[in-house]
Structures are given as C-alpha cells and as structure tokens.
Design a protein around this motif. Structure first.
Motif, PDB file in Angstrom:
ATOM      1  N   ASP A  48      -1.338  -6.748  -2.672  1.00 35.50           N
ATOM      2  CA  ASP A  48      -1.871  -5.763  -1.733  1.00 35.50           C
ATOM      3  C   ASP A  48      -1.077  -5.870  -0.435  1.00 35.50           C
ATOM      4  O   ASP A  48      -1.606  -6.232   0.612  1.00 35.50           O
ATOM      5  N   GLU A  51      -1.295  -0.944   2.528  1.00 32.55           N
ATOM      6  CA  GLU A  51      -2.527  -0.201   2.281  1.00 32.55           C
ATOM      7  C   GLU A  51      -2.215   1.255   1.945  1.00 32.55           C
ATOM      8  O   GLU A  51      -1.470   1.936   2.653  1.00 32.55           O
ATOM      9  N   ALA A  52      -2.780   1.738   0.846  1.00 39.09           N
ATOM     10  CA  ALA A  52      -2.544   3.114   0.409  1.00 39.09           C
ATOM     11  C   ALA A  52      -3.416   4.081   1.201  1.00 39.09           C
ATOM     12  O   ALA A  52      -4.532   3.752   1.603  1.00 39.09           O
ATOM     13  N   ASP A  53      -2.907   5.287   1.415  1.00 39.86           N
ATOM     14  CA  ASP A  53      -3.708   6.343   2.034  1.00 39.86           C
ATOM     15  C   ASP A  53      -4.768   6.840   1.061  1.00 39.86           C
ATOM     16  O   ASP A  53      -5.867   7.230   1.478  1.00 39.86           O
ATOM     17  N   PRO A  55      -6.257   5.194  -2.293  1.00 37.13           N
ATOM     18  CA  PRO A  55      -6.236   4.074  -3.251  1.00 37.13           C
ATOM     19  C   PRO A  55      -6.342   4.546  -4.688  1.00 37.13           C
ATOM     20  O   PRO A  55      -6.993   5.550  -4.994  1.00 37.13           O
ATOM     21  N   PRO A  62      -1.869   4.883  -6.693  1.00 29.49           N
ATOM     22  CA  PRO A  62      -2.236   5.046  -5.286  1.00 29.49           C
ATOM     23  C   PRO A  62      -1.272   5.992  -4.582  1.00 29.49           C
ATOM     24  O   PRO A  62      -0.100   6.081  -4.942  1.00 29.49           O
ATOM     25  N   GLY A  63      -1.780   6.697  -3.570  1.00 30.72           N
ATOM     26  CA  GLY A  63      -0.968   7.679  -2.863  1.00 30.72           C
ATOM     27  C   GLY A  63      -0.603   7.214  -1.468  1.00 30.72           C
ATOM     28  O   GLY A  63      -1.430   6.652  -0.745  1.00 30.72           O
ATOM     29  N   PHE A  64       0.650   7.470  -1.084  1.00 30.73           N
ATOM     30  CA  PHE A  64       1.157   7.093   0.239  1.00 30.73           C
ATOM     31  C   PHE A  64       1.777   8.318   0.902  1.00 30.73           C
ATOM     32  O   PHE A  64       2.625   8.984   0.323  1.00 30.73           O
ATOM     33  N   VAL A 444       3.430   4.535  -8.249  1.00 27.26           N
ATOM     34  CA  VAL A 444       2.772   5.000  -7.029  1.00 27.26           C
ATOM     35  C   VAL A 444       3.061   6.488  -6.850  1.00 27.26           C
ATOM     36  O   VAL A 444       4.025   7.016  -7.397  1.00 27.26           O
ATOM     37  N   ALA A 446       4.169   8.344  -4.040  1.00 23.83           N
ATOM     38  CA  ALA A 446       4.710   8.158  -2.689  1.00 23.83           C
ATOM     39  C   ALA A 446       5.743   9.235  -2.404  1.00 23.83           C
ATOM     40  O   ALA A 446       6.918   9.078  -2.712  1.00 23.83           O
ATOM     41  N   SER A 458      -3.264  12.646  -5.891  1.00 24.17           N
ATOM     42  CA  SER A 458      -3.995  11.380  -5.896  1.00 24.17           C
ATOM     43  C   SER A 458      -5.489  11.610  -6.058  1.00 24.17           C
ATOM     44  O   SER A 458      -6.167  10.894  -6.808  1.00 24.17           O
TER      45      SER A 458
END
Length: 543
Positions: A48, A51-53, A55, A62-64, A444, A446, A458
């Motif tokens: 971890d 931190e993902a925007d 989760p 997870p989305g970033f 991810v 991203a 996401s």
C-alpha cells in the motif's frame, strides 16, 4: 508513440481475444497434477505504497487520477549483480533499436543487470515461439509467452526447458521479493504448470474485460437500457439517417446471459454431471437474443458482413452508437479523438442480467502473459533475475514504475504544467513495451490525463465486483488430449451463421450431437475424472 503504460490495457484486450493452451502432467504417483498446492502457492502480501483515488474492490483495478509527487522508491539500490542475459518478448508496434538506446541503457543501469532484448512481431509471435521451443539451445535466458501463444504439449516442454521456480518463490520464500509478493494469487496460478511455479506473471484485472461501450456524447439525453429487451430497443432507437445502433454485441450477450467461457467451458449440472457451455440454456438464450438483435436491423451492415476490423472506426466516427470490445480500447479512443473534439465522450453500459437475475462475470485467467527463466545449474543467475523481476513489478506511483513506463525525465519525457509526462521525440524512437512483458505489478486504472475516464471505469468495475465468480477448474492449466483440440471450432462459425439468419437453432442441436460423437463425450469423461479427483481430495473445483 505507444508507451509501455498504454500497452498494458491493450495486452488485456489481446488476452481476452486469444485462445491459449493449458497443461497438466502426471505426478510421481501417476495422478495428474493441475494446480498449485497450498504450500507451494506464493504468499500474497499486498503493498500500500500509494493511496488510490478509487480503491479496488475484490480484485477490481484501483483508479488513479494523478501521479504522486514525490514518487515512492520501491527498491533501495540496483538489485542485479552485473550479469548479462537475453530476453525474448513480443511487440505490437515498431521495434526499437537495441544498440545505443538510452532507455534500455538507463533501465539496465537501474536494475544492475543487462537485459539484451530479442523483440519479435507480436502478430507472428506464436510461430516464432514454436520454432524456438523446438530447438531449446536457441531459447533466451528469459522468455515471454502470451497465454494465447502457449503451444501444444507445453506441459512437457516447460519441464525440460525452463526453471522450476517453486523452491525460490513458494509460500513465504517470495517475501524476499516484496513487489512479487504483491502480485495476487490468481496470477501465479495462471503461470503454474504441473503443480509447480514456472512463470512470472503479467497480472490482469479480475473483473469483466469485454463489454459494451457507447457514445455518451451522442445519446446524452436518452435513458440507458437495463434489460436485454431494452438494449435492443435502445439500438433500434439510434438507427437511422446513416447511423446504426450497434456493432456486433456477442461479448455483451454472453455477459448478460451468463454464458460459460470457452476454455475449458464446463460446469456441474443439476444432476451432478458435467455440462459443456454449448449444451447450456444460457448459451442458447444468448444466441436467440443475438438473432433478435440482428433481425431488428440495428446492427451496422459491415458488422453483419463480419467486418470487425473497422468496428472502432465506425464507432469513433459516429456511424454506430454501441460497440462491444475490450475495455482497454476505451481510453485509447478518448486519447485519439478528444484533441480534435473535446466533446467526444464514451461510457460503458450498466451491467445487467436476463429475466431480472444478477449478471454473472466469470473470472478470467489472472495473467495475460507469463515469462520463463531458462534452466541453469547456477542458482545465482536465477536469483539475480528474480531480483530484477522484483524491480520490474514495482507498483504504480514508484520511481521504478515511472522509469519502466516512461523512461528518463528530460530525455524521454518532460513534465507538463499538470505534472504529467509528455513524451519527447527521442521517446518515440526508443521507449516501447519491453520490460513490462517480463513481469509487472497488479493491474491499475491509471490514466491521469483522463480523470473522468478513471472515475467512470473504476466505479463501474467496483460496482460489478460482487458478480465475479470462478468457473469450474479455475486456476488450473489443463491440457486436453490432442485429438480433441479442434472439435469445438465449428461452433465459432455456427454462432455467426445463426445470429445472421443463415442457420437455425436446429442446426445448433445437430452440431451439438456431432460434437458429442466426435469426442465431446470423451472430453466429458476426461474432465469428470479430474473433477472427481479434486473433489475426493477436498479441492475446490467448482464455482
């Protein structure tokens, strides 16, 4: 330029379209071994670091929406010990120069090991792979094999050519490589053969990878469908004046009706006997729905003619409102079209089942590709390459990920006003997907340059996570007897003929009987023996 980070989702699309061979082999007691045992499965120790925007939920990516500043260091120092190795990988793009390539030089310096790439055209990679494996002395030190390019009888070849990594990675041994330990269990299962770990995974998202995208900018004021019947009505309502409602939507039909995946394609029926996908009511219902869609006139004529190569052109040009494709295409289409048309927008249809039932998402294999280390008596070489793999598996938001995917700042990219990498001309020549095909971190979502896309995809994936289920024999690579390898092929053509009105459901019934007599019943016996053996051992063979 095709950057490595952009290629990740493209590979997921290719994986969804590919076939892939599975394997199994007899253990020392004569019984076939198809799955990793609990003690041989690498421990899953999630990291971890960033931190993902948005989760991830139960395996959804997870989305970033931004790149962390500063980036996190995942590896303290160059992990290699100065060795030099060859690596064979595919590429769906322009093969970059290997000599005098500042990108390769920078990564090799960062990993402390020299990787000399042997890059081949991804479109003909299967043929190349078959030729190389036929002459083991020509096998590279590190070889990537996409799931759809696994050759027949690979269960035998893998044991004679590639290193068994089980002693180095099983259980808590993998914790010596924290980034590899961050890779989910199902990815390691996808890269295991004969009950042993042979491959290093390129993980994929565990949710639905193919579904229907629609042109949100063209139907902004319309209510979206929530049933199969409404979906046809939606397609019809958007047909006319030189436009059509949809391209082919077979992938959508299989999701709506819960059709089993084609490999291996078995489930346990109500009477306890194994049933193949083509024998199920879900398969028949999906074909009947598709027939109704085609007969409505809402499918573009080129799709009716089975010209799928131009499906994206039709969709992006506004000739069709909906298209069924791998979801990795979504951000690629946005990137292509938004510079000239800022209003261009795509979204994904809500997921729903038939007759008010919940949808069923069958979990895909956990890795799109696996890479293999050539057998050697020098364990130090294997250890060095595993240290390199640990570097390559550094997750999004780390310095290592940034280097692998974008190259060197000031050489291959500059940071724009928004803090996002902007590729240089040199990057267009040198930075192509290469190291990412050896191994990589968990998937991810991203795309910081497309924050609306990240949120939509996401949120959609997380909402659908509850519908993901494991098909029968999930996590096992099973080699079917060679004589039955092609008996299912006629169904691919028959599906197209039925939905286009060139064949009937009676033809389907006849094809099923032919399949049974041509080896389908023998396959049923083959898989039943595997299923019963797993059940007697207390294994989990059923969904």
């Amino acid at each position: 330029m095709v950057t490595a980070v952009a290629a990740l989702s493209s590979v997921a699309v290719l994986a969804a379209c590919g076939g892939g061979g599975g394997t199994g082999n007899a253990g020392g007691d004569g019984e076939a071994v198809y799955a990793l045992s609990a003690e041989d499965t690498p421990n899953y120790v999630p990291l971890d670091l960033v931190e993902a925007d948005f989760p991830g939920v139960d395996g959804s990516a997870p989305g970033f929406t931004s790149i962390p500043d500063p980036l996190v260091a995942a590896v303290d120092s160059p992990p290699g010990s100065g060795g030099s190795y060859t690596a064979m990988t595919p590429l769906w793009g322009t093969i970059p120069p290997t000599d005098g390539n500042a990108y390769f030089d920078a990564v090799n310096e960062a990993i402390g090991t020299t990787i000399n790439f042997q890059i081949s055209d991804g479109n003909t990679y299967g043929d190349k792979m078959a030729a190389v494996l036929a002459s083991p002395r020509d096998v590279a030190d590190w070889t990537t094999i996409p799931s759809w390019n696994v050759p027949p009888r690979f269960n035998d070849a893998v044991e004679s050519i590639f290193a068994d990594l089980t002693p180095l990675l099983a259980g808590d041994a993998i914790e010596a490589y924290p980034n590899l330990a961050n890779i989910p269990t199902e990815a390691w299962q996808a890269c295991s053969w004969n009950g042993k770990i042979y491959g290093l995974p390129m993980p994929v998202e565990v949710g639905l990878t193919d579904y229907a995208l629609y042109r949100a900018d063209l139907v902004a004021d319309q209510a979206l469908p929530t049933t199969p019947e409404e979906l046809i009505e939606f397609a019809e309502a958007n047909t006319g004046d030189g436009a059509w409602g949809a391209n082919d939507l077979w992938a959508v039909a299989t999701a709506m009706f819960g059709v089993l995946p084609s490999q291996p394609g078995w489930e346990v029926g109500d009477d306890g006997a194994l049933v193949h996908r083509v024998e199920t009511p879900e398969y028949r219902a999906a074909l009947e729905w598709m027939t109704e869609l085609y007969s409505s006139g809402a499918v573009h004529p080129d799709a009716v003619a089975d010209n799928q190569g131009d499906a994206g052109t039709r969709f992006e040009g506004g000739q069709v409102v909906m298209t069924s494709t791998g979801l990795g295409y979504w951000h690629e289409a946005l990137t292509r079209n938004r510079p000239a048309n800022p209003d261009f927008d795509i979204d994904v249809l809500p997921l729903f089942g038939a007759d008010g039932a919940d949808p069923v998402i069958y979990k895909p294999k956990g890795a799109a590709m696996c890479s293999f280390l050539k057998q050697t008596e020098d364990e130090a070489q294997l250890t060095e390459l595993l240290e390199v793999a640990n570097f390559l598996a550094a997750p999004f938001g780390t310095e290592e990920f940034q280097l692998i995917n974008y190259g060197v700042e000031g050489v291959h990219y500059d940071l724009g006003a928004d803090g996002l990498p902007v590729a240089t001309t040199q990057a267009q020549q040198e930075v192509q997907p290469s190291y990412i095909f050896l191994t990589g971190p968990p998937a991810v979502n991203a795309k910081p340059d497309l924050p609306d896309y990240v949120e939509k995809r996401s949120t959609w994936a997380a909402a659908n996570a509850e519908f993901v289920t494991e098909p029968l024999f999930y996590g096992m690579n099973i080699a079917e007897p060679n004589q039955y390898a092609s008996i299912g092929q006629p169904f691919a053509d028959l599906e197209k003929d039925i939905v286009r009105g060139r064949a009937s459901m009676a033809d389907l019934d006849a094809a099923i009987e032919t399949w049974r007599s041509a080896g389908g019943e023998e396959l049923r016996t083959f898989y039943t023996e595997i299923y019963e053996g797993l059940e007697s051992e207390g294994g989990s063979a059923s969904s």
